[in-house]
Design a protein around this motif. Structure first.
Motif, mmCIF file in Angstrom:
data_model
loop_
_atom_site.group_PDB
_atom_site.id
_atom_site.type_symbol
_atom_site.label_atom_id
_atom_site.label_comp_id
_atom_site.label_asym_id
_atom_site.label_seq_id
_atom_site.Cartn_x
_atom_site.Cartn_y
_atom_site.Cartn_z
ATOM 1 N N GLY A 55 -5.746 -2.805 -7.009
ATOM 2 C CA GLY A 55 -5.785 -3.527 -8.208
ATOM 3 C C GLY A 55 -5.974 -2.610 -9.376
ATOM 4 N N ARG A 56 -6.510 -1.328 -9.175
ATOM 5 C CA ARG A 56 -6.570 -0.285 -10.224
ATOM 6 C C ARG A 56 -5.347 -0.116 -11.264
ATOM 7 N NH1 ARG A 56 -8.371 5.226 -10.513
ATOM 8 N NH2 ARG A 56 -7.224 5.622 -8.575
ATOM 9 N N ARG A 57 -4.313 -0.237 -10.355
ATOM 10 C CA ARG A 57 -2.689 -0.015 -10.998
ATOM 11 C C ARG A 57 -2.082 -1.012 -10.149
ATOM 12 N NH1 ARG A 57 -3.934 5.884 -10.814
ATOM 13 N NH2 ARG A 57 -3.817 6.677 -13.091
ATOM 14 N N PRO A 58 -0.902 -1.342 -10.821
ATOM 15 C CA PRO A 58 0.207 -1.903 -9.690
ATOM 16 C C PRO A 58 0.098 -1.275 -8.519
ATOM 17 C CG PRO A 58 0.966 -1.648 -12.003
ATOM 18 C CD PRO A 58 -0.429 -0.803 -11.873
ATOM 19 N N ALA A 59 0.568 -2.355 -7.433
ATOM 20 C CA ALA A 59 0.779 -1.609 -6.208
ATOM 21 C C ALA A 59 1.748 -0.670 -6.236
ATOM 22 C CB ALA A 59 0.543 -2.867 -5.200
ATOM 23 N N GLU A 60 2.911 -0.948 -6.590
ATOM 24 C CA GLU A 60 4.251 -0.214 -6.446
ATOM 25 C C GLU A 60 3.947 1.061 -6.958
ATOM 26 O OE1 GLU A 60 4.298 -3.178 -8.615
ATOM 27 O OE2 GLU A 60 4.109 -4.095 -6.793
ATOM 28 N N GLU A 61 3.033 1.241 -8.068
ATOM 29 C CA GLU A 61 2.895 2.397 -8.620
ATOM 30 C C GLU A 61 2.144 3.312 -7.784
ATOM 31 O OE1 GLU A 61 1.392 1.798 -12.803
ATOM 32 O OE2 GLU A 61 0.820 3.824 -12.726
ATOM 33 N N MET A 66 1.902 7.884 -3.503
ATOM 34 C CA MET A 66 1.678 8.386 -2.180
ATOM 35 C C MET A 66 2.897 8.806 -1.583
ATOM 36 S SD MET A 66 -0.493 6.753 0.785
ATOM 37 C CE MET A 66 -2.093 7.059 0.194
ATOM 38 N N SER A 67 3.950 7.980 -1.744
ATOM 39 C CA SER A 67 5.089 8.378 -1.618
ATOM 40 C C SER A 67 5.560 9.658 -1.805
ATOM 41 C CB SER A 67 6.143 7.399 -1.788
ATOM 42 O OG SER A 67 7.342 7.585 -1.000
ATOM 43 N N THR A 68 5.379 9.878 -3.292
ATOM 44 C CA THR A 68 5.694 11.214 -3.850
ATOM 45 C C THR A 68 4.833 12.415 -3.147
ATOM 46 O OG1 THR A 68 6.325 9.919 -5.764
ATOM 47 C CG2 THR A 68 5.804 12.466 -6.044
ATOM 48 N N GLY A 69 3.681 11.920 -2.893
ATOM 49 C CA GLY A 69 2.851 13.285 -2.196
ATOM 50 C C GLY A 69 3.443 13.509 -0.932
ATOM 51 N N GLY A 84 -11.665 -0.697 0.371
ATOM 52 C CA GLY A 84 -10.890 -2.228 -0.033
ATOM 53 C C GLY A 84 -11.064 -3.215 1.098
ATOM 54 N N GLY A 85 -12.032 -3.040 1.953
ATOM 55 C CA GLY A 85 -11.858 -4.187 2.984
ATOM 56 C C GLY A 85 -10.497 -4.134 3.805
ATOM 57 N N GLY A 86 -10.019 -2.961 3.874
ATOM 58 C CA GLY A 86 -8.736 -3.041 4.567
ATOM 59 C C GLY A 86 -7.537 -2.862 3.746
ATOM 60 N N LYS A 87 -7.660 -2.905 2.625
ATOM 61 C CA LYS A 87 -6.591 -3.125 1.651
ATOM 62 C C LYS A 87 -5.680 -1.891 1.391
ATOM 63 C CE LYS A 87 -7.366 -7.365 -1.310
ATOM 64 N NZ LYS A 87 -8.524 -7.554 -1.832
ATOM 65 N N ALA A 88 -6.562 -0.499 1.563
ATOM 66 C CA ALA A 88 -5.994 0.630 1.309
ATOM 67 C C ALA A 88 -4.876 1.077 2.595
ATOM 68 C CB ALA A 88 -6.967 1.618 1.297
ATOM 69 N N GLU A 89 -5.720 0.544 3.890
ATOM 70 C CA GLU A 89 -4.914 0.733 5.064
ATOM 71 C C GLU A 89 -3.432 -0.085 4.825
ATOM 72 O OE1 GLU A 89 -7.932 1.677 8.588
ATOM 73 O OE2 GLU A 89 -7.685 -0.303 7.966
ATOM 74 N N GLN A 90 -3.355 -1.394 4.454
ATOM 75 C CA GLN A 90 -2.517 -2.023 4.247
ATOM 76 C C GLN A 90 -1.181 -1.527 3.234
ATOM 77 O OE1 GLN A 90 -4.269 -5.717 3.097
ATOM 78 N NE2 GLN A 90 -4.124 -6.544 5.294
ATOM 79 N N LEU A 91 -1.848 -0.720 2.181
ATOM 80 C CA LEU A 91 -0.936 -0.316 1.291
ATOM 81 C C LEU A 91 -0.281 1.043 2.105
ATOM 82 C CD1 LEU A 91 -1.241 0.799 -2.417
ATOM 83 C CD2 LEU A 91 -1.102 2.703 -0.933
ATOM 84 N N ILE A 92 -0.882 1.815 2.590
ATOM 85 C CA ILE A 92 -0.428 2.906 3.361
ATOM 86 C C ILE A 92 0.440 2.441 4.382
ATOM 87 C CG2 ILE A 92 -1.162 4.905 4.924
ATOM 88 C CD1 ILE A 92 -3.958 4.911 3.523
ATOM 89 N N GLY A 93 0.111 1.251 5.193
ATOM 90 C CA GLY A 93 1.153 0.873 6.164
ATOM 91 C C GLY A 93 2.521 0.666 5.430
ATOM 92 N N ALA A 265 -8.215 19.794 1.805
ATOM 93 C CA ALA A 265 -8.583 18.962 0.667
ATOM 94 C C ALA A 265 -7.734 17.404 0.665
ATOM 95 C CB ALA A 265 -8.530 19.719 -0.563
ATOM 96 N N ILE A 266 -8.468 16.293 0.569
ATOM 97 C CA ILE A 266 -7.815 15.144 0.339
ATOM 98 C C ILE A 266 -8.127 14.469 -1.156
ATOM 99 C CG2 ILE A 266 -7.687 14.703 2.660
ATOM 100 C CD1 ILE A 266 -10.394 12.930 2.718
ATOM 101 N N PRO A 267 -7.466 15.096 -2.043
ATOM 102 C CA PRO A 267 -7.584 14.426 -3.425
ATOM 103 C C PRO A 267 -6.984 13.073 -3.316
ATOM 104 C CG PRO A 267 -5.903 15.928 -3.345
ATOM 105 C CD PRO A 267 -6.540 16.113 -2.157
ATOM 106 N N GLU A 268 -7.563 11.931 -4.029
ATOM 107 C CA GLU A 268 -7.060 10.665 -3.985
ATOM 108 C C GLU A 268 -6.164 10.696 -5.530
ATOM 109 O OE1 GLU A 268 -9.185 7.363 -3.569
ATOM 110 O OE2 GLU A 268 -8.402 6.501 -5.275
ATOM 111 N N SER A 269 -5.177 10.077 -5.576
ATOM 112 C CA SER A 269 -4.388 9.763 -6.901
ATOM 113 C C SER A 269 -3.578 8.536 -6.758
ATOM 114 C CB SER A 269 -3.855 10.629 -7.609
ATOM 115 O OG SER A 269 -3.266 10.471 -8.853
ATOM 116 N N GLY A 270 -3.531 7.733 -7.729
ATOM 117 C CA GLY A 270 -2.515 6.502 -7.755
ATOM 118 C C GLY A 270 -1.603 6.712 -8.898
ATOM 119 N N SER A 271 -1.429 8.053 -9.136
ATOM 120 C CA SER A 271 -0.509 8.434 -10.394
ATOM 121 C C SER A 271 0.486 9.485 -9.918
ATOM 122 C CB SER A 271 -1.261 8.966 -11.538
ATOM 123 O OG SER A 271 -0.665 9.918 -12.343
ATOM 124 N N VAL A 272 1.775 9.300 -10.096
ATOM 125 C CA VAL A 272 2.794 9.962 -9.824
ATOM 126 C C VAL A 272 2.717 11.329 -10.342
ATOM 127 C CG1 VAL A 272 5.219 10.643 -9.881
ATOM 128 C CG2 VAL A 272 4.539 8.279 -9.000
#
Ligand code: NAP
Length: 300
Positions: A55-61, A66-69, A84-93, A265-272
């Motif tokens: 929920g930090r950003r809209p899930a679609e964003e 990640m898809s762009t990456g 996120g109690g499994g929510k990150a894995e679900q998003l990746i799925g 390196a495994i940087p994280e970002s939710g921004s395209v």
């Protein structure tokens, strides 16, 4: 193990490869890669996910980021059952649904689940959330509070034999932990050790990184931008060097982290737009002068 003095490592910023006799940095069509000890080749820059899908950003964003990456070559994705109690894995799925074969997928089991039955159960749950039948790499998240490391190794090996994981590794292991692992039968099959590593946090250069290099254990650098808030990118020296070279601070910081050819390196970002900057590190090699300036600003 050869003794590596701090002085020898002090030249690491510039001469890590020559000082330790590391494998030469390899490149592919999409940029720098790292070879694991079993021959698998992964991109030197992947994507983390600790705060995605929450929920930090809209899930679609975040999914778009990640898809762009993935499209830009950051095809290694790091996650964990606890994110996120499994929510990150679900998003990746959702992101990898139609492109699983393009992804090198990494997840982790939490230490309190690190028993024979617990690991089997956690792995099944991660696979279900990720919508896949196998992980490319499965890590023990932390060494602390693990009752029986031999049982963990044995269970990882069983998962590997059964095809549910392709290989396994550890995270947050110090040298003593690695030595303990190496005394366990099969322990030397450990493919990676995931540890914190950035310009602002070079502690692993003292002992863990050289140990892993000498035992052919690839190092995964987490929080390579300094963690949440990406503090490294606000550093005036990083900003000055990056702007003088026409690079983004993020590409500079990540290219520095993977400069040896043994670190992923495994940087994280939710921004395209941030992901695009991060992916640029895949094809960026820093010059001696840039490395020297960074060494001066962030002593080993
Ligand atoms: N094994 C472990 O114990 C462990 C511990 C920590 C982390 N990890 C793994 O490592 C991954 C990365 O570590 P991390 O998330 O702690 O730290 P990080 O990747 O160093 O930094 C993440 C932060 O940087 C921002 N960011 C990313 N790219 C940026 C750019 N180009 N420009 C500006 N800001 C940027 C992100 O915000 P935006 O979303 O706004 O871009 C986020 O706030 C985690 O997601 C996780 O997969 C593992």
């Amino acid at each position: 193990m050869h003794a590596i003095t701090r002085r020898r490592f002090a030249v690491c910023g510039v001469g890590l490869i020559s000082a330790l006799g590391l494998p030469n940095r390899a490149t592919s069509a999409v940029g720098q890669t790292v070879s694991l000890s079993d021959g698998a080749v992964v991109p030197a820059v992947g994507q983390g996910s600790a705060r995605l899908g929450q929920g930090r950003r809209p899930a679609e964003e975040e999914e778009q980021a990640m898809s762009t990456g993935l499209s830009l070559g950051m095809t290694l994705i790091d996650t964990a059952e606890v994110y996120g109690g499994g929510k990150a894995e679900q998003l990746i799925g959702r992101v990898i649904k139609d492109r699983r074969d393009q992804v090198f997928l990494v997840s982790k089991v939490w230490p309190s689940h690190a028993t024979r039955a617990g690991i089997q159960e956690s792995c099944s749950a991660s696979l279900a959330r990720l919508g896949t039948d196998h992980l490319d790499l499965y890590l023990l998240h932390w060494p602390d509070r693990v009752k029986d490391l031999a049982e963990v190794v044995e269970t990882f090996e069983q998962l590997r034999a059964g095809g549910r994981i392709r290989r396994w590794g550890v995270s947050n292991f110090g040298v003593a932990d690695m030595e303990r692992l190496w005394r366990i039968p099969g322990g030397e099959h450990c493919a990676t050790n995931q540890v914190p590593y950035s310009l602002a946090d070079r502690k692993v250069e003292r002992a863990v990184l050289p140990w892993c290099v000498q035992h052919r254990v690839a190092v995964m650098a987490y929080s390579p931008l300094g963690g949440e808030g990406a503090s490294v990118l606000r550093n005036p020296t990083v900003q000055r060097i990056a702007s003088s070279q026409g690079r983004s601070p993020a590409a500079l910081a990540l290219a520095w982290a993977v400069r040896s050819g043994s670190v992923i390196a495994i940087p994280e970002s939710g921004s395209v737009s941030h992901v695009r900057e991060n992916a640029a590190a895949l094809t960026l090699t820093l010059g001696t002068d840039e490395l020297r300036q960074l060494d001066e600003a962030f002593p080993a």
